[in-house]
Design a protein around this motif. Structure first.
Motif, short mmCIF file in Angstrom:
data_model
loop_
_atom_site.label_atom_id
_atom_site.label_comp_id
_atom_site.label_asym_id
_atom_site.label_seq_id
_atom_site.Cartn_x
_atom_site.Cartn_y
_atom_site.Cartn_z
N ASP A 117 -3.25 5.05 -6.67
CA ASP A 117 -3.24 5.24 -8.13
C ASP A 117 -2.00 6.00 -8.56
O ASP A 117 -1.32 5.65 -9.53
CB ASP A 117 -4.49 6.01 -8.57
N LEU A 118 -1.73 7.09 -7.85
CA LEU A 118 -0.56 7.92 -8.16
C LEU A 118 0.74 7.15 -8.02
O LEU A 118 1.60 7.17 -8.90
CB LEU A 118 -0.54 9.13 -7.21
N VAL A 119 0.89 6.46 -6.90
CA VAL A 119 2.12 5.73 -6.63
C VAL A 119 2.29 4.59 -7.64
O VAL A 119 3.40 4.36 -8.15
CB VAL A 119 2.13 5.21 -5.18
N TYR A 132 9.15 7.62 -5.30
CA TYR A 132 8.92 9.00 -4.88
C TYR A 132 9.75 9.34 -3.64
O TYR A 132 10.33 10.42 -3.54
CB TYR A 132 7.43 9.23 -4.62
N LEU A 133 9.74 8.47 -2.65
CA LEU A 133 10.63 8.52 -1.49
C LEU A 133 10.37 9.65 -0.50
O LEU A 133 11.14 9.81 0.45
CB LEU A 133 12.11 8.56 -1.93
N THR A 188 9.08 0.67 -0.39
CA THR A 188 9.48 1.85 0.39
C THR A 188 8.39 2.91 0.34
O THR A 188 8.07 3.55 1.35
CB THR A 188 10.82 2.41 -0.14
N ASP A 189 7.80 3.12 -0.84
CA ASP A 189 6.69 4.07 -0.97
C ASP A 189 5.41 3.52 -0.34
O ASP A 189 4.57 4.29 0.15
CB ASP A 189 6.44 4.40 -2.44
N THR A 242 2.77 -4.29 -4.18
CA THR A 242 2.53 -3.17 -5.09
C THR A 242 1.46 -2.23 -4.52
O THR A 242 0.64 -2.64 -3.68
CB THR A 242 2.05 -3.66 -6.47
N ALA A 243 1.47 -1.00 -5.01
CA ALA A 243 0.44 -0.04 -4.63
C ALA A 243 -0.92 -0.48 -5.18
O ALA A 243 -1.96 -0.17 -4.60
CB ALA A 243 0.80 1.35 -5.15
N LEU A 244 -0.90 -1.21 -6.29
CA LEU A 244 -2.15 -1.71 -6.86
C LEU A 244 -2.82 -2.69 -5.90
O LEU A 244 -4.05 -2.69 -5.76
CB LEU A 244 -1.87 -2.40 -8.20
N GLU A 245 -2.03 -3.50 -5.22
CA GLU A 245 -2.58 -4.44 -4.24
C GLU A 245 -3.24 -3.68 -3.09
O GLU A 245 -4.33 -4.04 -2.63
CB GLU A 245 -1.46 -5.33 -3.71
N VAL A 246 -2.60 -2.62 -2.62
CA VAL A 246 -3.17 -1.80 -1.54
C VAL A 246 -4.46 -1.15 -2.03
O VAL A 246 -5.46 -1.11 -1.31
CB VAL A 246 -2.17 -0.73 -1.06
N LYS A 247 -4.43 -0.65 -3.26
CA LYS A 247 -5.62 0.00 -3.82
C LYS A 247 -6.80 -0.97 -3.87
O LYS A 247 -7.94 -0.61 -3.50
CB LYS A 247 -5.32 0.51 -5.23
N LYS A 248 -6.56 -2.19 -4.31
CA LYS A 248 -7.65 -3.17 -4.42
C LYS A 248 -8.23 -3.49 -3.04
O LYS A 248 -9.45 -3.65 -2.90
CB LYS A 248 -7.14 -4.44 -5.10
N ARG A 249 -7.38 -3.57 -2.05
CA ARG A 249 -7.87 -3.84 -0.70
C ARG A 249 -8.67 -2.66 -0.16
O ARG A 249 -9.67 -2.84 0.55
CB ARG A 249 -6.70 -4.19 0.22
N LEU A 250 -8.26 -1.43 -0.51
CA LEU A 250 -9.03 -0.26 -0.10
C LEU A 250 -10.37 -0.22 -0.82
O LEU A 250 -11.40 0.13 -0.21
CB LEU A 250 -8.24 1.02 -0.40
N GLU A 251 -10.38 -0.58 -2.10
CA GLU A 251 -11.65 -0.62 -2.83
C GLU A 251 -12.58 -1.67 -2.24
O GLU A 251 -13.80 -1.46 -2.16
CB GLU A 251 -11.37 -0.93 -4.31
#
Length: 481
Positions: A117-119, A132-133, A188-189, A242-251
């Protein structure tokens, strides 16, 4: 600088140092007029140009997210620059990961969702993505259950980050392209998100595991989470976009978690374990299962329902004092020793899983198992693996109800043909491999417990049960004609 005797800019009384980084020091300070605490980042002008420091302040000033500290002011002297920020009280993920017993798999996933969410916010909040790096355990704080992000010293807008002549990153956490002139982007993040997830789940950075096999990763992380983390740590073009894609997979993974992870579940699982004869290895097997479940993030309580005294012995050797409910914390285990009928204790609280050790008392195990009100319950019988154990194994299986019990054979002897072999019962039986320490089952034992857990819960992706097909392969046993 002596923090305790210093007042900065006539209004900030320095209390103590709360952190040190590559370029500066962070102090806890109290605003004299307001009586509020602040975090003050001090950086020497020898280490960083004022323009770069102002850029950090300007980036943070435009960010409005509850997990990002508020910037109150920017000051400088002849020798130093100062950034005055909101003070966030919490522990770093580094400190959190040191206590492995308190960090469950579902917590890892939930914290990962917050980090994503943050990223994602950083990547979408500005006129162009903010990278953020330097996503690493020391820059992430857990404050009252919420993840907060601090230290934006390396953060920058996408275009400017690629134009910078010098790139920074924390070794072991930074993506490979941060050490080369390859383009930097949102992925990268995402690499660093994979590092953080792996670190929370295992207590190690991925690079410290060397050339660990995919099987080893799946044993430590679970197959689905391991696949996701490997994807984040892949070459840049193969990572999630995207970080959103990672978030959805975690959810999705959180939704797939067994009911034992869910806080709102009013159902617990009870595992009654008994031996066909004394010294069959019930306690060793039960404690090994408990250790593995804690490692996988499944809280459980080992209950001693026999008079062996092993529970009190373990607690005494570890110097563990029982709490008000009689539960002793020994390593990752939570043990409820057998105190006898003369001791009255309040209930130990609700655990997702209860592991009950009945020793070799099959009658009591069956009676109490049938009386248990738990909707989810299983009866397991540890059998001897020697020829001379046949009579006791047959008796116990018959007494417990052979069709309703999972048979687990221990100390298997070459040439021994277990009871019920050849009439279909071999499909309900498993073989327990030897492992010396119940507190730390080895890889082979952990594979067995994963297969057993899959049998018990019906959880997918944990492998087929380690049943007698493995015994036949290992001992070249043949079925009766």
């Amino acid at each position: 600088m002596d923090a305790q005797d210093t007042i900065l800019f006539g209004k900030y009384h320095l209390c103590r140092i709360i952190g040190k980084g590559r370029t500066g020091t962070v102090y806890l300070a109290k605003h004299i007029g307001l009586g509020e605490y602040r975090a003050i980042k001090e950086v020497s002008k020898k280490n960083i140009c004022c323009e770069q420091f102002r850029r950090e302040a300007l980036i943070m000033k435009d960010l409005h997210h509850p997990a990002i500290p508020i910037v109150y002011d920017l000051e400088e002297t002849e020798t130093h620059c100062y950034l005055i920020e909101e003070f966030l009280e919490g522990e770093s993920l580094t400190a959190l990961a040191l206590d492995r017993s308190s960090l469950t798999r579902s917590m890892v996933i939930q914290y990962g969702i917050q980090i994503c969410d943050l990223v994602q916010y950083l990547h979408s909040a500005g006129r162009e993505p903010i990278l953020y790096l330097d996503l690493q355990p020391n820059n992430l704080l857990l404050c009252n259950g919420s993840i907060k992000l601090v230290d934006f010293g390396t953060a920058d807008y996408l275009m400017r980050a690629n134009e910078a002549s010098r790139r920074c990153g924390t070794p072991g956490c930074a993506a490979p392209e941060q050490y080369t002139r390859e383009p930097l982007d949102e992925r990268t993040d995402i690499y660093a998100i994979g590092v953080i997830l792996f670190y929370l789940a295992t207590g190690q950075l991925p690079e410290s595991t060397g050339k660990a096999s995919l099987t080893d990763w799946d044993m430590a992380l679970g197959r689905e989470l391991g696949t996701l983390i490997r994807g984040c740590l892949s070459a840049r073009e193969k990572r999630p976009e995207t970080a959103l894609e990672v978030k959805k997979r975690l959810e999705f993974l959180l939704d797939l978690e067994s009911w034992v992870f869910r806080k709102d579940s009013d159902t617990s699982l009870i595992l009654s374990i008994v031996g066909s004869c004394p010294n069959a290895g019930v306690t060793h097997m039960a404690l090994g299962l408990s250790a593995c479940l804690w490692k996988w993030g499944i809280p459980n309580l080992y209950e001693e329902h026999n008079q062996s005294g092993h529970g009190m012995l373990l607690a005494g050797q570890a110097g563990a004092e029982p709490d008000s409910s009689g539960v002793c914390r020994v390593g990752s285990w939570r043990l409820l020793p057998h105190y006898g009928p003369q001791v009255r204790l309040k209930g130990p609280g609700r655990y997702p899983v209860y592991i009950r050790d009945y020793g070799s008392d099959c009658k009591t195990a069956k009676r109490e198992h049938e009386k248990a009100s738990f909707h989810q319950k299983h009866l397991l019988c540890v059998c001897g693996g020697k020829v001379y154990d046949s009579v006791e194994n047959s008796r116990a299986a018959g007494e417990l109800g052979a069709g309703r019990v999972i048979l687990i054979y221990n100390f298997l002897e070459l040439g021994y043909r277990p009871p019920f072999w050849g009439n279909g019962m071999e499909n309900s039986a498993m073989f327990l491999p030897y492992f010396p320490r119940a507190s730390r089952p080895d890889k082979e034992a952990e594979r067995f417990y994963r297969a057993l857990w899959g049998r018990i819960t019906g959880e997918k992706g944990v492998g087929r049960p380690n049943i007698f097909s493995q015994i036949k392969k290992g001992f070249k046993m043949k079925k009766k004609p």
